[in-house]
Design a protein around this motif. Structure first.
Motif, PDB file in Angstrom:
ATOM      1  N   HIS B  29       0.841  -1.207   0.000  1.00  0.00           N
ATOM      2  CA  HIS B  29       0.000   0.000   0.000  1.00  0.00           C
ATOM      3  C   HIS B  29       0.876   1.257   0.000  1.00  0.00           C
ATOM      4  O   HIS B  29       0.549   2.242  -0.670  1.00  0.00           O
ATOM      5  CB  HIS B  29      -0.941  -0.003   1.217  1.00  0.00           C
ATOM      6  N   ARG B  30       1.966   1.206   0.734  1.00  0.00           N
ATOM      7  CA  ARG B  30       2.868   2.371   0.748  1.00  0.00           C
ATOM      8  C   ARG B  30       3.482   2.600  -0.629  1.00  0.00           C
ATOM      9  O   ARG B  30       3.701   3.735  -1.040  1.00  0.00           O
ATOM     10  CB  ARG B  30       3.979   2.160   1.797  1.00  0.00           C
ATOM     11  N   TRP B  31       3.777   1.526  -1.325  1.00  0.00           N
ATOM     12  CA  TRP B  31       4.342   1.690  -2.675  1.00  0.00           C
ATOM     13  C   TRP B  31       3.372   2.463  -3.566  1.00  0.00           C
ATOM     14  O   TRP B  31       3.792   3.269  -4.391  1.00  0.00           O
ATOM     15  CB  TRP B  31       4.623   0.316  -3.315  1.00  0.00           C
ATOM     16  N   ILE B  32       2.087   2.200  -3.369  1.00  0.00           N
ATOM     17  CA  ILE B  32       1.098   2.951  -4.170  1.00  0.00           C
ATOM     18  C   ILE B  32       1.078   4.412  -3.723  1.00  0.00           C
ATOM     19  O   ILE B  32       1.120   5.333  -4.551  1.00  0.00           O
ATOM     20  CB  ILE B  32      -0.309   2.331  -4.034  1.00  0.00           C
ATOM     21  N   GLN B  33       1.040   4.613  -2.408  1.00  0.00           N
ATOM     22  CA  GLN B  33       0.947   5.985  -1.887  1.00  0.00           C
ATOM     23  C   GLN B  33       2.136   6.829  -2.318  1.00  0.00           C
ATOM     24  O   GLN B  33       2.001   8.011  -2.634  1.00  0.00           O
ATOM     25  CB  GLN B  33       0.902   5.952  -0.351  1.00  0.00           C
ATOM     26  N   THR B  34       3.316   6.215  -2.288  1.00  0.00           N
ATOM     27  CA  THR B  34       4.545   6.997  -2.521  1.00  0.00           C
ATOM     28  C   THR B  34       5.057   6.868  -3.954  1.00  0.00           C
ATOM     29  O   THR B  34       6.131   7.387  -4.252  1.00  0.00           O
ATOM     30  CB  THR B  34       5.651   6.518  -1.559  1.00  0.00           C
ATOM     31  N   HIS B  35       4.310   6.168  -4.787  1.00  0.00           N
ATOM     32  CA  HIS B  35       4.751   5.933  -6.174  1.00  0.00           C
ATOM     33  C   HIS B  35       6.164   5.357  -6.175  1.00  0.00           C
ATOM     34  O   HIS B  35       7.057   5.810  -6.903  1.00  0.00           O
ATOM     35  CB  HIS B  35       4.696   7.237  -6.988  1.00  0.00           C
ATOM     36  N   ALA B  36       6.353   4.357  -5.331  1.00  0.00           N
ATOM     37  CA  ALA B  36       7.689   3.787  -5.161  1.00  0.00           C
ATOM     38  C   ALA B  36       8.205   3.148  -6.438  1.00  0.00           C
ATOM     39  O   ALA B  36       9.418   3.007  -6.623  1.00  0.00           O
ATOM     40  CB  ALA B  36       7.656   2.751  -4.039  1.00  0.00           C
ATOM     41  N   ILE B  37       7.307   2.755  -7.295  1.00  0.00           N
ATOM     42  CA  ILE B  37       7.683   2.135  -8.562  1.00  0.00           C
ATOM     43  C   ILE B  37       7.068   2.953  -9.680  1.00  0.00           C
ATOM     44  O   ILE B  37       5.908   3.350  -9.598  1.00  0.00           O
ATOM     45  CB  ILE B  37       7.190   0.678  -8.608  1.00  0.00           C
ATOM     46  N   ASP B  38       7.843   3.200 -10.693  1.00  0.00           N
ATOM     47  CA  ASP B  38       7.395   4.077 -11.767  1.00  0.00           C
ATOM     48  C   ASP B  38       6.496   3.319 -12.746  1.00  0.00           C
ATOM     49  O   ASP B  38       6.841   3.106 -13.905  1.00  0.00           O
ATOM     50  CB  ASP B  38       8.616   4.650 -12.499  1.00  0.00           C
ATOM     51  N   GLU B  39       5.365   2.867 -12.233  1.00  0.00           N
ATOM     52  CA  GLU B  39       4.379   2.163 -13.057  1.00  0.00           C
ATOM     53  C   GLU B  39       3.007   2.521 -12.509  1.00  0.00           C
ATOM     54  O   GLU B  39       2.902   2.982 -11.371  1.00  0.00           O
ATOM     55  CB  GLU B  39       4.545   0.644 -12.943  1.00  0.00           C
ATOM     56  N   LEU B  40       1.980   2.243 -13.270  1.00  0.00           N
ATOM     57  CA  LEU B  40       0.624   2.457 -12.766  1.00  0.00           C
ATOM     58  C   LEU B  40       0.245   1.291 -11.857  1.00  0.00           C
ATOM     59  O   LEU B  40       0.028   0.169 -12.317  1.00  0.00           O
ATOM     60  CB  LEU B  40      -0.365   2.574 -13.937  1.00  0.00           C
ATOM     61  N   LEU B  41       0.212   1.574 -10.562  1.00  0.00           N
ATOM     62  CA  LEU B  41      -0.150   0.560  -9.575  1.00  0.00           C
ATOM     63  C   LEU B  41      -1.592   0.802  -9.152  1.00  0.00           C
ATOM     64  O   LEU B  41      -2.004   1.950  -8.952  1.00  0.00           O
ATOM     65  CB  LEU B  41       0.776   0.644  -8.367  1.00  0.00           C
ATOM     66  N   ILE B  42      -2.357  -0.270  -8.990  1.00  0.00           N
ATOM     67  CA  ILE B  42      -3.800  -0.093  -8.796  1.00  0.00           C
ATOM     68  C   ILE B  42      -4.248  -0.462  -7.386  1.00  0.00           C
ATOM     69  O   ILE B  42      -4.834   0.352  -6.683  1.00  0.00           O
ATOM     70  CB  ILE B  42      -4.577  -0.933  -9.844  1.00  0.00           C
ATOM     71  N   ASP B  43      -3.971  -1.664  -6.957  1.00  0.00           N
ATOM     72  CA  ASP B  43      -4.509  -2.071  -5.653  1.00  0.00           C
ATOM     73  C   ASP B  43      -3.738  -3.274  -5.118  1.00  0.00           C
ATOM     74  O   ASP B  43      -2.939  -3.892  -5.834  1.00  0.00           O
ATOM     75  CB  ASP B  43      -5.999  -2.434  -5.804  1.00  0.00           C
ATOM     76  N   VAL B  44      -4.017  -3.583  -3.859  1.00  0.00           N
ATOM     77  CA  VAL B  44      -3.376  -4.714  -3.187  1.00  0.00           C
ATOM     78  C   VAL B  44      -4.455  -5.745  -2.880  1.00  0.00           C
ATOM     79  O   VAL B  44      -5.540  -5.391  -2.413  1.00  0.00           O
ATOM     80  CB  VAL B  44      -2.722  -4.258  -1.867  1.00  0.00           C
ATOM     81  N   THR B  45      -4.162  -6.994  -3.148  1.00  0.00           N
ATOM     82  CA  THR B  45      -5.146  -8.027  -2.838  1.00  0.00           C
ATOM     83  C   THR B  45      -4.484  -9.160  -2.060  1.00  0.00           C
ATOM     84  O   THR B  45      -3.341  -9.512  -2.311  1.00  0.00           O
ATOM     85  CB  THR B  45      -5.858  -8.514  -4.125  1.00  0.00           C
ATOM     86  N   ASP B  46      -5.226  -9.678  -1.113  1.00  0.00           N
ATOM     87  CA  ASP B  46      -4.673 -10.634  -0.150  1.00  0.00           C
ATOM     88  C   ASP B  46      -5.190 -12.039  -0.439  1.00  0.00           C
ATOM     89  O   ASP B  46      -6.380 -12.302  -0.321  1.00  0.00           O
ATOM     90  CB  ASP B  46      -5.094 -10.196   1.265  1.00  0.00           C
ATOM     91  N   TYR B  47      -4.279 -12.923  -0.800  1.00  0.00           N
ATOM     92  CA  TYR B  47      -4.612 -14.340  -0.976  1.00  0.00           C
ATOM     93  C   TYR B  47      -3.875 -15.177   0.075  1.00  0.00           C
ATOM     94  O   TYR B  47      -3.594 -16.358  -0.159  1.00  0.00           O
ATOM     95  CB  TYR B  47      -4.238 -14.823  -2.372  1.00  0.00           C
TER      96      TYR B  47
END
Lengths: 752, 192
Positions: B29-47
Motif C-alpha cells: 500500500h505504501r508503494w502505491i501511496q509513494t509511487h515507489a515504482i514508476d508504473e501504474l499501480l492499482i490495488d493490493v489483494t490478499d490471498y
C-alpha cells in the motif's frame, strides 16, 4: 540480444482452436471480438457495449472508474486514454470474468482449462461463487475473446453469466447420490439451462433471473426459496400405478436489499411442463417487468405489483398460448444420458491405520452416498479460492479415483462424487499434498463470502478480509459440536451476494460515521435458515465494528453453547431467548472510541488504509449537518429493533407500524438539517424529506438510485391494520436499509 | 519466436528469513501511496488464506508484484502482463530487472526484517501458452535469452538452466548458480 532460432508460433487461439469450438459459439465470440473493436473506434455507444460485455460475463471491478483512495488522498489512476467500456469504466482497468458452470458440473479436462486461463489471463486464482460459477479477477477486456475461445473449446460458455439474463442455473451438488432426494434433477436442470440460454424470450428482461433445482424439500442444498424460479423434485404414484415425476414449483424469491421468499405455484407440475412454464414466465417477466427502475426490476417486485395470483394466472395464460416446442420434452427420452457411472467398484473402508488428520477431515468432508460403497468428498476452499496448480492436482485426483464427477457448490466448495469408500484415505493424502485437505466443510469455519471491497465496485466492507480472519479465529477455538454445525455467511453490501440472510449468523457490511471518520461495521443478522431450501431469512439486530466481529461471534456462540436446550436449533434458541438479549450481549462492542485511542477500528480487515466509502464512487452533495442527526439515526435504529421484537412476539401489524416509525425518525433527523421546524407529523416529515432529499437527489444511492427513498414513500401510503408476517418482515428490512441509507447520506453531507 | 506476453520472474526468500505474507500488505500500500515504482499501480489483494497461493499481490496495469507462496516457498514474484518491448531478450531482461528492484525494495523495508532473498536462484515462468507452449522446443528457443540475462546479473558466473514443473503448467525454467552475491549488486548489473 542474441536469440536462438525460434519455433514458429501459431497466429492466434482462434486459428489454433477452430476445429474444437462449436461453430455457433465460435461465431458469437467472433462477433464479441468485433464489438470490442467497434467500441474502441467509438462506433458502439458505451451503455450498449457495457450490456454486451456483461452478457458475455465480462464484469467491472472496483476502481475501474479510474479513482482510488490510497489511504491519504484519492488518486487518479492514469490509464491510457482510450474509450470507456461502459459509463465511468476505463477500458484498461482490470475486470472480472464470470464463467458459467451449469449445476456446477465439471470434468477434469475442463478444470485444467480453467487453470490455464487463470494463469494466462488472470492472477492464477479460480474463485468459486455462491452460484456455482467460477470467476477470474484482474482480467483485461482485450484478453476476453481468446479466454472465451479456450473455454469454448472445453465446452464452457460465459454467455449470459452477467447482465439482465438467466444466470447460471444452480442445483444441489448431491443430486443423484443423495439419500433423501426424490430423483436426480440433473437432466432437467441441464435441459432448462440450454433451452433458455440465448432464447429470444429471455433477452429483454429488466434485471437478472435466477433458477435453482433441488432434489428434496427439506435440506439446504438447492436454496430454492431464494430464487426467481425454483423446482423441487417430487414423485407420486399415478392412476395407472406407475411412478410419476414432477416438481413443486416456486417463484418470486430473491435476496438482495429487499429479500422475498418464493411462493408455491404448483405442488406437482408434471416433468414435461418444467420448460414451457419457465418460458411462459420469462415472456411475462420480459413484457411486464420493470425496465427503468433497476431497484424494482426483479421478478419479486412484479409479484408485489401484480399480486402473486394474478401473475400466476398470466403465466398460465401465456403457457396456453405458447407454440409447441419439441425441446420441452425431447430430453425426457434420454434421461439416462446424464447418469454418472462410477469409475471404480464401490468398496468399504476397513479398519486400520489411517493418515494423520484423516479422521477429523473425514468427519466433516466425507458424506456417504445413497449407493453403497461410495462417498462424496468435499474440498473446503478458503473463501472459494483455489490456485491453478491445485485445480490441476484436483483433476488428477478425480481421474485417479472417481472420474468426471466434479461439482462446485453454492457454499463455494468443490465436491468429488463416486469416491470408493476404501479410497478415501488416498484421496485425503493427495488433497493434503495439494494443500486442499482442510477439514470443516459446511461448519462454522467454512465461511461464505462475496468479493466485497476486495474487488467489487459496490462493496462497503471487506467481507473476504473479515471471513478469512473469522475462519482462522474459529478454527483455533474448541467449539461445542452444536456451534460447529452453524453457518456463517458474509456480504460486503446490501446486495447480499454472500447470502447472509440465510445463514445462522449473517454478516452484512455497512459503514458508520464516528466523529470525522468512518468505521467499517457489519450488521449481525440472526434468524436465517439454509435448511428447507432457504426456508427463512434473518433480520439485522445491530451493527458492530468489523474488527470486533470475531468477539461478537464468540459471545453469541458461547451463549448458545451454554444456554441451549437439548437439540435446540440456533434459530429456536434465538427465538426463545429473544433478540434483545443477544443485542444486549453485544452492546459494549458497538461503542467506538476516538480515532486516536482505537485507530485499528478505523481501517478494515486486510487493508491498512484509513477506511473510506469514497471508492464506491459516492459523489459530494451539499448540506448543513447539525449534531442531533446522529441522535435521530440512533433512535431510528432502536425503533427498528423494537419492530423486530414485536414481530417475534406475533404482532406483525404493530411491528410494521413501528418499522415505519423508525423510517420517519431517520427521515425527520435528516429533514431537520434543512428545516429545523419540521414537526412530528408523518405527512410533514415525508413532504420535507421528499423536497430536500429525494427531489434534490441528495438521498440517492450511487447504484440503487432513489430506491430507499421510495421505500419510505410506499411505507407512508401503506395501511397497518392487518399486516401479514411476511409483509412486516419486509417492512423491517426496508426500514433497516432506509436507515443505513440515511447514515450514508449524512456522511456524504458531512464530507461535503 | 515472438516474445511471450506474460513473463514471471521469482526470487525466493532465504530460508528462515521469510515473513508472513500479510506483513507485506502495508508495504505494498505504501508503494502505491509513494509511487515507489514508476508504473501504474492499482490495488493490493490478499490471498494469504490460499495454501501455496499468490500470497499478497500488488496489482498494476502493466505488471503485478507479489509476495508469493507458490512452490511452497515464499518469494517476490514479478509478472509482466502487457506493454514493454517485443524483443524476447529485452523483455526477459526487463522483467528480471524489475523483479530484482522490487525484491531489493522489500529487503530494504525495515518492517520486513529479516527478509532476505536468495540470489543464487531465479525462477522464470511464461504463462502464455500461445507464444510459449511448455515444450522442449520453446525451452531451447528461450535458452539464449535467459542465459544472457543470467550472465549479466551474475557477472558471468557459471549457472544452469533447467525446465521444471508440471508439463501442464506454464513453461517454467529455473536458473541456478553456486556463487552467492549481494542483491544490490544484481540490481546494479541489471540496471547498468
Amino acid at each position: 540480444m542474441a536469440t536462438a532460432e525460434p519455433p514458429a508460433s501459431p497466429a492466434s487461439w482462434k486459428e489454433l482452436l477452430a476445429d474444437r469450438i462449436d461453430p455457433d459459439l465460435g461465431r458469437e465470440i467472433d462477433i464479441f471480438e468485433t464489438q470490442l473493436e467497434l467500441r474502441k473506434q467509438g462506433k458502439i455507444e458505451e451503455r450498449l457495449f457495457a450490456e454486451t460485455r456483461l452478457r458475455r460475463g465480462a464484469y467491472g471491478q472496483r476502481y475501474d472508474n479510474g479513482q482510488r483512495h490510497d489511504g491519504l488522498v484519492s488518486q487518479s489512476l492514469a490509464f491510457p486514454d482510450v474509450p470507456t467500456k461502459g459509463p465511468h469504466t476505463m477500458w484498461d482497468a482490470p475486470g472480472m470474468q464470470r464463467i458459467k458452470i451449469p449445476l456446477g458440473r465439471l470434468t477434469a479436462a475442463q478444470l485444467e482449462t480453467l487453470a490455464e486461463v487463470a494463469e494466462d489471463y488472470s492472477d492464477g486464482i479460480l474463485h468459486v461463487t455462491t452460484r456455482q460459477d467460477f470467476q477470474l479477477h484482474f482480467v483485461h477486456i482485450d484478453d476476453t475473446p481468446d479466454l472465451m475461445r479456450r473455454l469454448a473449446a472445453a465446452g464452457i460458455t460465459t454467455r449470459e453469466a452477467c447482465g439482465n439474463t438467466v444466470r447460471n442455473v444452480t442445483a444441489c451438488p448431491y443430486v443423484g447420490v443423495c439419500t433423501d432426494e426424490s430423483f436426480d434433477v440433473t437432466p432437467y436442470a441441464h435441459a432448462l439451462t440450454y433451452f433458455l440460454l440465448g432464447h429470444p424470450d429471455t433477452q429483454d428482461f429488466g434485471r437478472k433471473f435466477k433458477v435453482a433445482f433441488s432434489g428434496c424439500a427439506d435440506h439446504a442444498c438447492g436454496l430454492v426459496h431464494m430464487h426467481d424460479l425454483g423446482y423441487v423434485a417430487r414423485s407420486r404414484t399415478g392412476r395407472d400405478g406407475t411412478l410419476e415425476r414432477g416438481f413443486a414449483v416456486y417463484l418470486g424469491g430473491g435476496l438482495g436489499s429487499l429479500p422475498h421468499q418464493a411462493k408455491l405455484v404448483d405442488d406437482f407440475m408434471a416433468e414435461g411442463e418444467a420448460l414451457p412454464f419457465a418460458q411462459a414466465l420469462a415472456r411475462v417477466f420480459a413484457r411486464l417487468g420493470e425496465k427503468k427502475n433497476r431497484g424494482r426490476a426483479r421478478l419479486k417486485f412484479l409479484v408485489e405489483k401484480l399480486g402473486f395470483d394474478e401473475l400466476v394466472r398470466l403465466v398460465r395464460e401465456e403457457r396456453a398460448k405458447l407454440p409447441a416446442d419439441a425441446r420441452w420434452t425431447t430430453f425426457l427420452d434420454d434421461l439416462a444420458k446424464h447418469e454418472e457411472r462410477p469409475l471404480k467398484p464401490g468398496s468399504t473402508l476397513g479398519i486400520g491405520t489411517f493418515p494423520a488428520g484423516f479422521a477429523a477431515w473425514s468427519a466433516t468432508n466425507v458424506r456417504p452416498q445413497r449407493q453403497l460403497g461410495y462417498s462424496v468428498v468435499t474440498i473446503t476452499l478458503p473463501l472459494g479460492d483455489l490456485t491453478a496448480a491445485q485445480a490441476r492436482a484436483l483433476a488428477d485426483i478425480a481421474r485417479r479415483h472417481c472420474g468426471d464427477t466434479i461439482r462446485t457448490t453454492v457454499d463455494q466448495n468443490i465436491v468429488l462424487r463416486w469416491v470408493p469408500d476404501a479410497e478415501a484415505p488416498a484421496v485425503y493424502e493427495a488433497l493434503r499434498d495439494a494443500g486442499l485437505a482442510s477439514p470443516g466443510a459446511n461448519t462454522i469455519t467454512d465461511v461464505t463470502a462475496c468479493p466485497g471491497t476486495d474487488t467489487c465496485k459496490l462493496g462497503i466492507s471487506s467481507s473476504r478480509g473479515l471471513s478469512s480472519v473469522l475462519s482462522e479465529h474459529l478454527a483455533k477455538r474448541e467449539l461445542d459440536p452444536s456451534v460447529r454445525r452453524l453457518q456463517v455467511k458474509a456480504s460486503g453490501c446490501f446486495n447480499a451476494c454472500g447470502q447472509h440472510h440465510i445463514a445462522d449468523i449473517g454478516l452484512l457490511g455497512v459503514a458508520r460515521k464516528v466523529g470525522n471518520h468512518r468505521v467499517p461495521h457489519f450488521q449481525i443478522v440472526l434468524g436465517g435458515e439454509t435448511t428447507r431450501n432457504a426456508g427463512a431469512y434473518g433480520l439485522a439486530i445491530g451493527a458492530v465494528p468489523s474488527k470486533r466481529i470475531p468477539e461478537a461471534v464468540d459471545r453469541i456462540t458461547d451463549l448458545y453453547a451454554r444456554s441451549k436446550r437439548p437439540d435446540e436449533t440456533f434459530q429456536a434458541f434465538v427465538q426463545r431467548i429473544g433478540k434483545l438479549k443477544v443485542k444486549q450481549l453485544l452492546e459494549d462492542l458497538t461503542v467506538v472510541g476516538s480515532h486516536e485511542l482505537e485507530s485499528d477500528l478505523y481501517s478494515d480487515w486486510g487493508d491498512p488504509r484509513e477506511y473510506t466509502t469514497g471508492d464506491m464512487g459516492v459523489g459530494e452533495c451539499a448540506g448543513e449537518v447539525v449534531p442531533f442527526v446522529q441522535f435521530g439515526l440512533a433512535a431510528s435504529e432502536r425503533e427498528v429493533f423494537e419492530a423486530q421484537m414485536l414481530l417475534d412476539a406475533g404482532q406483525p401489524s404493530a411491528a410494521a407500524r413501528r418499522a415505519f416509525g423508525a423510517m420517519l425518525t431517520a427521515a425527520q433527523s435528516l429533514a431537520r438539517t434543512q428545516n429545523q421546524d419540521v414537526s412530528d407529523e408523518a405527512d410533514v416529515i415525508v413532504a420535507e424529506f421528499r423536497k430536500h432529499f429525494h427531489d434534490t437527489g441528495l438521498f440517492h444511492d450511487p447504484f440503487a438510485g432513489d430506491k430507499f427513498a421510495q421505500s419510505l414513500f410506499r411505507a407512508h401510503e401503506a395501511s397497518y391494520d392487518d399486516v401479514a408476517p411476511d409483509v412486516a418482515h419486509r417492512q423491517i428490512e426496508e426500514a433497516s436499509l432506509f436507515i443505513d441509507a440515511a447514515h450514508a447520506c449524512y456522511t456524504k453531507m458531512d464530507t461535503a | 519466436m515472438r516474445a511471450p506476453t506474460r513473463i514471471q520472474v521469482k526470487l525466493f526468500a532465504s530460508p528462515a528469513t521469510d515473513v508472513p505474507s500479510r506483513a507485506v500488505i502495508p508495504v505494498f500500500h505504501r508503494w502505491i501511496q509513494t509511487h515507489a515504482i514508476d508504473e501504474l499501480l492499482i490495488d493490493v489483494t490478499d490471498y494469504g488464506h490460499v495454501p501455496r497461493g499468490p500470497g499478497v499481490l500488488l496489482i498494476g496495469h502493466e505488471s503485478d508484484y507479489g509476495y508469493d507462496l507458490g512452490e511452497g516457498r515464499a518469494g517476490l514474484l514479478y509478472t509482466r502482463k502487457r506493454g514493454g518491448s517485443d524483443d524476447l531478450g529485452e523483455r526477459i531482461h526487463d522483467a528480471t530487472r524489475r523483479a530484482l528492484r522490487a525484491a531489493h525494495l522489500l529487503e530494504s523495508d525495515g518492517s520486513l526484517a529479516p527478509l532476505r532473498f536468495d540470489t543464487r536462484e531465479l525462477l522464470f515462468r511464461f504463462p502464455d501458452r500461445l507464444h510459449a507452449p511448455n515444450d522442449a522446443a520453446t525451452f531451447e528457443a528461450l535458452r539464449a535469452s535467459l542465459g544472457s540475462t543470467c550472465d549479466r546479473i551474475w557477472s558471468g558466473a557459471a549457472h544452469t538452466l533447467s525446465r521444471e514443473g508440471d508439463p501442464r503448467a506454464p513453461l517454467t525454467v529455473v536458473a541456478r548458480t553456486e556463487t552467492a552475491m549481494a542483491l544490490d549488486a544484481l540490481v546494479r548489473r541489471a540496471t547498468g
